[in-house]
Design an enzyme around this catalytic site. Structure first.
Site, mmCIF file in Angstrom:
data_model
loop_
_atom_site.group_PDB
_atom_site.id
_atom_site.type_symbol
_atom_site.label_atom_id
_atom_site.label_comp_id
_atom_site.label_asym_id
_atom_site.label_seq_id
_atom_site.Cartn_x
_atom_site.Cartn_y
_atom_site.Cartn_z
ATOM 1 N N GLY A 11 0.708 -0.463 0.048
ATOM 2 C CA GLY A 11 -0.030 0.094 0.052
ATOM 3 C C GLY A 11 0.507 1.090 0.600
ATOM 4 N N GLN A 12 0.215 2.182 0.275
ATOM 5 C CA GLN A 12 0.792 3.800 0.173
ATOM 6 C C GLN A 12 2.524 3.868 1.454
ATOM 7 O OE1 GLN A 12 -1.164 6.989 0.851
ATOM 8 N NE2 GLN A 12 -0.414 8.636 0.526
ATOM 9 N N ASP A 34 0.974 -9.734 1.677
ATOM 10 C CA ASP A 34 -0.258 -8.519 1.552
ATOM 11 C C ASP A 34 -1.406 -9.467 0.826
ATOM 12 O OD1 ASP A 34 -0.108 -4.846 0.176
ATOM 13 O OD2 ASP A 34 -1.824 -6.185 -0.130
ATOM 14 N N ARG A 36 -2.739 -8.357 -2.188
ATOM 15 C CA ARG A 36 -2.983 -8.892 -3.284
ATOM 16 C C ARG A 36 -1.201 -8.521 -3.974
ATOM 17 N NH1 ARG A 36 -3.880 -2.798 -5.003
ATOM 18 N NH2 ARG A 36 -3.695 -3.104 -6.692
ATOM 19 N N ASP A 53 -4.174 -13.520 3.517
ATOM 20 C CA ASP A 53 -4.886 -12.143 3.646
ATOM 21 C C ASP A 53 -4.194 -12.606 5.172
ATOM 22 O OD1 ASP A 53 -7.260 -11.880 5.007
ATOM 23 O OD2 ASP A 53 -8.857 -12.420 3.655
ATOM 24 N N TYR A 142 -14.439 4.668 9.890
ATOM 25 C CA TYR A 142 -13.034 3.906 9.777
ATOM 26 C C TYR A 142 -12.974 4.431 11.350
ATOM 27 C CZ TYR A 142 -8.396 5.225 8.473
ATOM 28 O OH TYR A 142 -6.433 5.815 8.632
HETATM 29 P P1 NAD Z 1 -3.840 1.622 1.545
HETATM 30 O O1 NAD Z 1 -4.838 1.086 1.821
HETATM 31 O O2 NAD Z 1 -3.056 2.018 0.930
HETATM 32 O O3 NAD Z 1 -3.075 0.061 1.875
HETATM 33 C C1 NAD Z 1 -2.971 -0.768 2.672
HETATM 34 C C2 NAD Z 1 -2.539 -2.209 1.978
HETATM 35 O O4 NAD Z 1 -3.187 -3.275 3.057
HETATM 36 C C3 NAD Z 1 -3.275 -2.772 0.623
HETATM 37 O O5 NAD Z 1 -2.208 -3.245 0.253
HETATM 38 C C4 NAD Z 1 -4.058 -3.719 0.496
HETATM 39 O O6 NAD Z 1 -4.553 -4.549 -0.024
HETATM 40 C C5 NAD Z 1 -4.239 -3.913 1.942
HETATM 41 N N1 NAD Z 1 -5.163 -5.201 2.502
HETATM 42 C C6 NAD Z 1 -6.101 -5.042 2.302
HETATM 43 N N2 NAD Z 1 -6.602 -5.695 3.227
HETATM 44 C C7 NAD Z 1 -5.988 -6.616 3.431
HETATM 45 C C8 NAD Z 1 -6.187 -8.387 4.208
HETATM 46 N N3 NAD Z 1 -7.390 -8.519 4.681
HETATM 47 N N4 NAD Z 1 -5.013 -9.023 4.052
HETATM 48 C C9 NAD Z 1 -3.848 -8.095 3.886
HETATM 49 N N5 NAD Z 1 -3.954 -7.197 3.342
HETATM 50 C C10 NAD Z 1 -4.689 -6.576 2.831
HETATM 51 O O7 NAD Z 1 -3.263 1.979 3.335
HETATM 52 P P2 NAD Z 1 -2.024 3.469 3.408
HETATM 53 O O8 NAD Z 1 -2.301 4.387 2.987
HETATM 54 O O9 NAD Z 1 -0.966 2.634 3.132
HETATM 55 O O10 NAD Z 1 -2.374 2.492 4.961
HETATM 56 C C11 NAD Z 1 -1.648 1.649 6.026
HETATM 57 C C12 NAD Z 1 -1.988 2.058 7.540
HETATM 58 O O11 NAD Z 1 -2.086 3.391 7.854
HETATM 59 C C13 NAD Z 1 -3.305 1.331 7.691
HETATM 60 O O12 NAD Z 1 -3.593 1.456 8.895
HETATM 61 C C14 NAD Z 1 -4.448 3.186 7.605
HETATM 62 O O13 NAD Z 1 -5.133 3.689 8.173
HETATM 63 C C15 NAD Z 1 -2.917 4.285 8.539
HETATM 64 N N6 NAD Z 1 -3.026 5.406 7.481
HETATM 65 C C16 NAD Z 1 -3.184 6.296 6.503
HETATM 66 C C17 NAD Z 1 -3.185 7.253 6.331
HETATM 67 C C18 NAD Z 1 -2.494 7.867 5.266
HETATM 68 O O14 NAD Z 1 -2.914 8.614 4.280
HETATM 69 N N7 NAD Z 1 -2.216 7.119 3.601
HETATM 70 C C19 NAD Z 1 -3.231 8.019 7.116
HETATM 71 C C20 NAD Z 1 -3.400 7.669 8.885
HETATM 72 C C21 NAD Z 1 -3.752 6.460 8.984
HETATM 73 N N1 SER Z 2 -6.259 9.221 4.612
HETATM 74 C C1 SER Z 2 -6.484 8.870 6.294
HETATM 75 C C2 SER Z 2 -8.152 8.397 5.307
HETATM 76 O O1 SER Z 2 -8.130 9.614 4.860
HETATM 77 C C3 SER Z 2 -6.600 9.153 7.299
HETATM 78 O O2 SER Z 2 -6.234 8.516 7.709
HETATM 79 O O3 SER Z 2 -8.880 7.542 5.465
#
Ligand code: NAD
Ligand code: SER
Length: 315
Positions: A11-12, A34, A36, A53, A142
């Site tokens: 993911g990101q 992951d 995917r 998963d 969320y």
């Molecule tokens: P993302 O959606 O980009 O990546 C999440 C990854 O998890 C994806 O690659 C997806 O394929 C994988 N995934 C989803 N379901 C799954 C499962 N059942 N089993 C295994 N893998 C699975 O999210 P992100 O932005 O990388 O976020 C990562 C963490 O950081 C999360 O907990 C998110 O809540 C937290 N977060 C992100 C942000 C943001 O702005 N990106 C901000 C605050 C908190």
């Molecule tokens: N960037 C995230 C969202 O918008 C914050 O956790 O879901």
């Protein structure tokens, strides 16, 4: 040398934490999983990777045992906007996956990093300089999973002495892996559209203030807190971290310093706007600064220049 497992590694955030961890600790010491396997091919091919998963406890436990994992970054989750479309699925993945990770960590003696979010706050939280310890009554599913996740991580620490740690990330801005369905995704999309079309149609109102962070600082925070001296940590999970707070109008003004004919218009998405309106404008992050020396490098001007230069270089 640490032996790390990153769950949700494509993911990101996961992809960039994975690259940095492999640089620091060696490719074979950083195992990725992951749901995917169709993106970030160099990561998948660069070291151990499993398509699993995160709720499949047996498979995850086997990976932890096989690779002698001592630290787990649990990053698999459904983000705010996507979660609102299917709350049950969001609850099952966000809570089910975390519970499995914490149980495995308890059995195998692993440390765990779990990110919370600005989404863990709600409309009754103080909006400006939001304190570390304050009212948390989120109105998005969320946010509900994020507050429950913070509490679950605290519980595993005080009940079982699992070394759980985490931060409340602001909206993360980056240019490697696209964001995964959050309310703050506009703040990434705007840079791509600025380079490609010199125009962006924003789904949030122009005066919507939210906390944001540039990816290099987010990666640094995730690694730094896991390397911090535990005797200094009074909070452990869910540290507020702040880097910058801005609204779309301000971000557009900074883009105009680099692309003078850039314009922005608005087509408000009511679901995303309601989520954004329920979140703080700007967090106070004193505890992170005092307890593990958190200090971001990027503010809006430097991030905007770096994002636009990087995207232009690739287009
Ligand atoms: P993302 O959606 O980009 O990546 C999440 C990854 O998890 C994806 O690659 C997806 O394929 C994988 N995934 C989803 N379901 C799954 C499962 N059942 N089993 C295994 N893998 C699975 O999210 P992100 O932005 O990388 O976020 C990562 C963490 O950081 C999360 O907990 C998110 O809540 C937290 N977060 C992100 C942000 C943001 O702005 N990106 C901000 C605050 C908190
Ligand atoms: N960037 C995230 C969202 O918008 C914050 O956790 O879901």
């Amino acid at each position: 040398m640490k032996r790390i497992l990153i769950i949700g590694s494509l993911g990101q955030l996961g992809s960039e934490i994975a690259y940095e961890c492999r640089k620091r600790y060696g490719n074979d010491n950083v195992v990725l999983t992951d749901l995917r396997d169709d993106i970030n091919v160099p990561l998948i091919q660069g070291g151990p990777f499993y398509k699993v998963d995160c709720r499949d406890g047996e498979a995850v436990l086997e990976i932890v045992k096989k690779h002698n994992i001592d630290t787990i970054y649990h990053l698999a989750a459904i983000l705010s906007a996507t979660a609102e479309r299917n709350p049950l699925n969001a609850w099952n993945i966000n809570m089910g996956g975390l519970m499995i990770t914490l149980e495995i960590a308890r059995q195998m003696g692993c440390a765990v990093f779990t990110p919370s979010s600005i989404g863990a706050f709600g409309p009754t939280t103080p909006k400006k300089f939001t304190p570390q310890d304050t009212i948390q009554r989120p109105t998005s599913i969320y946010g509900v999973t994020k507050v429950a996740g913070e509490l679950l991580c605290d519980y595993y620490n005080h009940k079982y002495d699992v070394d759980t740690r985490g931060v409340r990330f602001p909206g993360v801005i980056s240019n490697l892996t696209p964001p995964g369905g959050g309310t703050t995704d506009y703040a990434v999309e705007i840079y791509y559209e600025a380079v490609r079309k010199h125009h962006y149609t924003c789904f949030l109102r122009g005066d919507t203030y939210l906390d944001m962070i540039y990816m290099p600082d987010a990666v640094q925070a995730a690694i730094q807190i896991m390397e911090a001296d535990p005797s200094r940590l009074r909070h452990r999970n869910a540290f507020n971290i702040a880097a910058m707070s801005f609204c779309p109008e301000e971000q557009a003004a900074y883009i105009r310093t680099q692309i003078p004919d850039f314009t922005i218009s608005y087509e408000i998405d009511p679901v995303k706007q309601a989520i954004a309106d329920s979140w703080p404008d700007a967090l106070e992050d004193y505890a992170a600064r005092v307890e593990w020396d958190w200090k971001p490098k990027f503010e809006l001007a430097a991030m905007t220049k770096d994002m636009l230069d990087t995207i232009r270089g690739r287009e």
